[in-house]
Design a protein around this motif. Structure first.
Motif, mmCIF file in Angstrom:
data_model
loop_
_atom_site.group_PDB
_atom_site.id
_atom_site.type_symbol
_atom_site.label_atom_id
_atom_site.label_comp_id
_atom_site.label_asym_id
_atom_site.label_seq_id
_atom_site.Cartn_x
_atom_site.Cartn_y
_atom_site.Cartn_z
ATOM 1 N N ALA A 105 0.753 -1.369 0.031
ATOM 2 C CA ALA A 105 -0.006 0.095 -0.061
ATOM 3 C C ALA A 105 0.857 1.184 0.035
ATOM 4 C CB ALA A 105 -0.969 -0.017 1.223
ATOM 5 N N LEU A 106 1.988 1.179 0.727
ATOM 6 C CA LEU A 106 2.984 2.505 0.548
ATOM 7 C C LEU A 106 3.626 2.528 -0.843
ATOM 8 C CD1 LEU A 106 4.253 4.262 2.833
ATOM 9 C CD2 LEU A 106 6.175 2.955 2.759
ATOM 10 N N HIS A 107 3.831 1.437 -1.270
ATOM 11 C CA HIS A 107 4.395 1.617 -2.723
ATOM 12 C C HIS A 107 3.381 2.200 -3.474
ATOM 13 C CE1 HIS A 107 8.263 0.115 -1.908
ATOM 14 N NE2 HIS A 107 7.806 -1.314 -1.669
ATOM 15 N N TYR A 108 2.208 1.550 -3.464
ATOM 16 C CA TYR A 108 1.041 2.312 -4.440
ATOM 17 C C TYR A 108 0.872 3.817 -3.953
ATOM 18 C CZ TYR A 108 -3.323 2.528 -7.233
ATOM 19 O OH TYR A 108 -4.255 2.639 -8.020
ATOM 20 N N LEU A 163 5.911 11.066 2.936
ATOM 21 C CA LEU A 163 4.549 10.504 3.271
ATOM 22 C C LEU A 163 4.618 10.266 4.821
ATOM 23 C CD1 LEU A 163 5.288 7.460 0.818
ATOM 24 C CD2 LEU A 163 4.082 9.459 0.358
ATOM 25 N N GLY A 164 3.538 10.268 5.158
ATOM 26 C CA GLY A 164 3.320 10.020 6.547
ATOM 27 C C GLY A 164 2.585 8.658 6.828
ATOM 28 N N ILE A 165 2.626 8.123 7.935
ATOM 29 C CA ILE A 165 1.769 7.071 8.310
ATOM 30 C C ILE A 165 1.355 6.804 9.504
ATOM 31 C CG2 ILE A 165 3.913 5.933 9.116
ATOM 32 C CD1 ILE A 165 3.002 3.088 7.764
ATOM 33 N N TRP A 166 0.035 6.691 9.755
ATOM 34 C CA TRP A 166 -0.944 6.531 10.833
ATOM 35 C C TRP A 166 -1.504 5.155 10.933
ATOM 36 C CZ3 TRP A 166 -5.923 4.936 11.380
ATOM 37 C CH2 TRP A 166 -6.749 5.435 12.582
ATOM 38 N N GLY A 167 -1.250 4.408 12.069
ATOM 39 C CA GLY A 167 -1.822 2.999 12.253
ATOM 40 C C GLY A 167 -2.649 3.101 13.749
ATOM 41 N N THR A 168 -3.651 2.262 13.723
ATOM 42 C CA THR A 168 -4.271 2.025 14.895
ATOM 43 C C THR A 168 -4.345 0.715 15.409
ATOM 44 O OG1 THR A 168 -6.539 2.600 15.854
ATOM 45 C CG2 THR A 168 -6.571 1.810 13.700
ATOM 46 N N SER A 200 11.721 1.377 8.628
ATOM 47 C CA SER A 200 12.485 0.705 7.493
ATOM 48 C C SER A 200 12.294 1.259 6.146
ATOM 49 C CB SER A 200 11.793 -0.821 7.630
ATOM 50 O OG SER A 200 10.533 -0.998 7.405
ATOM 51 N N ASP A 201 11.745 2.333 6.123
ATOM 52 C CA ASP A 201 11.275 3.261 4.592
ATOM 53 C C ASP A 201 11.587 4.700 4.905
ATOM 54 O OD1 ASP A 201 10.259 4.224 2.237
ATOM 55 O OD2 ASP A 201 9.321 2.290 2.033
ATOM 56 N N ASP A 202 12.540 5.185 4.197
ATOM 57 C CA ASP A 202 12.894 6.495 4.341
ATOM 58 C C ASP A 202 12.228 7.507 3.617
ATOM 59 O OD1 ASP A 202 13.717 6.011 1.655
ATOM 60 O OD2 ASP A 202 15.729 6.489 1.898
ATOM 61 N N ARG A 203 11.000 7.083 2.903
ATOM 62 C CA ARG A 203 9.977 8.007 2.392
ATOM 63 C C ARG A 203 9.113 8.524 3.471
ATOM 64 N NH1 ARG A 203 7.629 3.989 -2.232
ATOM 65 N NH2 ARG A 203 8.128 2.781 -0.448
ATOM 66 N N ILE A 204 9.118 7.672 4.645
ATOM 67 C CA ILE A 204 8.168 8.079 5.599
ATOM 68 C C ILE A 204 8.655 9.008 6.408
ATOM 69 C CG2 ILE A 204 6.916 7.327 7.691
ATOM 70 C CD1 ILE A 204 6.584 4.486 6.388
ATOM 71 N N LYS A 205 8.281 10.333 6.621
ATOM 72 C CA LYS A 205 8.859 11.340 7.516
ATOM 73 C C LYS A 205 8.155 11.599 8.948
ATOM 74 C CE LYS A 205 11.110 12.095 3.910
ATOM 75 N NZ LYS A 205 12.562 11.452 3.689
ATOM 76 N N VAL A 206 7.069 10.831 9.200
ATOM 77 C CA VAL A 206 6.497 11.051 10.248
ATOM 78 C C VAL A 206 5.374 9.726 10.615
ATOM 79 C CG1 VAL A 206 4.347 12.180 9.151
ATOM 80 C CG2 VAL A 206 4.859 12.570 11.781
ATOM 81 N N LEU A 207 5.301 9.649 12.020
ATOM 82 C CA LEU A 207 4.570 8.364 12.426
ATOM 83 C C LEU A 207 3.406 8.801 13.579
ATOM 84 C CD1 LEU A 207 3.872 5.363 13.008
ATOM 85 C CD2 LEU A 207 6.040 5.553 14.564
ATOM 86 N N VAL A 208 2.328 8.201 13.274
ATOM 87 C CA VAL A 208 1.312 8.202 14.475
ATOM 88 C C VAL A 208 0.867 6.979 14.871
ATOM 89 C CG1 VAL A 208 -0.919 9.076 14.964
ATOM 90 C CG2 VAL A 208 0.332 10.493 13.644
ATOM 91 N N ASP A 209 1.056 6.403 15.925
ATOM 92 C CA ASP A 209 0.667 5.235 16.506
ATOM 93 C C ASP A 209 -0.435 5.323 17.539
ATOM 94 O OD1 ASP A 209 0.694 2.802 17.883
ATOM 95 O OD2 ASP A 209 2.736 2.928 18.790
#
Length: 325
Positions: free
Chosen positions: A149-152, A164-169, A182-191
């Motif tokens: 999904a991140l690649h898409y 890119l940012g990633i939000w996971g619940t 593990s992916d340098d395209r991601i610049k911010v995380l919400v856990d």
């Protein structure tokens, strides 16, 4: 709400609060008039995943925006993210992708043939009876879905591929953490309520038991995919692969995590010990990263409704805007 922002403030009490959001559009999904919605297919390990993309209306072909990947939880699907998350993040000026894991929601699942297939050196079409496997909770397969999904999302023409940012619940919080590390395209995380420490969470399951399960599965004594016999907690849908869960440990990636991280927890979390998950994660990174830890009153599912949901969304959106824009 208890807010710990790069501090060692003890978790002593919760401040009860009333908060008024200016995001009047949060009330219903139908109020989102300035967002385009498109259903797309993401391929993960040869399986079709159903996904939704949300974009602000009126984008020109040459406009590019940051992207956000939404990672659902255990048994969650993109439908659970449609009302209060996906389109509302897009309203803030992001391109957002949400998806269903393999065997969940509208995604295809693994196909299990009823008998051994005829040998062939090349791909051939077969007419055989199969079982369409559903509702499997297998973290390594789910992680492959998150990566696909991140690649898409990164390949979407109007998305800034390296912003890119990633939000996971819930379970998705741990999966999101691994991807952020593990992916340098991601610049911010919400856990959000992510169990990240399965060494502790499954400490009552001996490693020898997990190995025995995998051995019996490999030898065909146990079924190749978990079934209803593996469902131990009625609050959790689906059929978990407990042996795989035992090997799954996002905290192994904590030293690789190097992006601003927001951790949101429920005070009375009952599915896992938050002091050994969200608190542990925050304490492990707060001295070297921009990190923020927030606790809301109530239990796990209380963060998906009412003032908790609205306030947690506001915190997450502010965090994503700050570090992606």
């Amino acid at each position: 709400m208890l807010n710990i922002n790069n501090q060692t403030t003890p978790l002593i009490s919760l401040l009860m609060f009333c908060i008024t959001l200016t995001f009047s559009s949060l009330s219903t999904a139908t109020s989102i008039k300035d967002v385009d919605h498109q259903e797309v297919t993401v391929w993960s390990q040869g399986v079709r995943l159903a996904a939704d993309i949300y974009k602000p209306k009126g984008l020109t072909a040459d406009q590019k925006l940051p992207g956000i990947l939404l990672v659902p939880g255990w048994g969650g699907s993109k439908e659970n993210l449609k009302k209060n998350y996906g389109p509302h993040f897009a309203e803030l000026g992001f391109i957002v992708l949400a998806f269903d894991y393999k065997s969940w929601g509208k995604s295809d699942g693994p196909i299990l043939p009823s008998k051994a297939l005829a040998h062939s050196e090349e791909a051939i079409k077969l007419d055989i009876n199969v079982t369409h496997v559903r509702k499997v909770v297998e973290p390594f397969s789910m992680l492959a879905d998150v990566r696909a999904a991140l690649h898409y999302l990164g390949g979407e023409p109007q998305v800034m591929p390296n912003n890119l940012g990633i939000w996971g619940t819930s379970l998705g919080g741990g999966l999101a953490m691994i991807m952020a590390a593990s992916d340098d395209r991601i610049k911010v995380l919400v856990d959000q309520m992510g169990p990240v420490n399965y060494v502790h969470n499954l400490r009552e399951m001996p490693a020898e038991m997990a190995r025995k399960i995998e051995t019996l599965t490999a030898r065909g004594i146990l079924p190749p995919y978990p079934d209803a016999s593996m469902a131990k907690n009625p609050a959790l849908k689906g059929y978990p692969n407990w042996a795989a869960m035992k090997r799954f440990n996002p905290m192994n990636y904590v030293d690789q995590l190097n992006v601003p991280t927001l951790i949101i927890d429920a005070e009375n979390e009952t599915l896992f010990d938050r002091t050994q998950n969200g608190v542990l994660l925050h304490n492990s990174i707060k001295d070297r990263l921009e990190a923020k830890y927030i606790v809301y009153p109530g239990g796990h599912y209380d963060l998906y409704k009412g003032d908790n949901q609205k306030s947690a969304f506001k915190e997450a959106s502010d965090w994503l805007v700050k570090y992606l824009k």
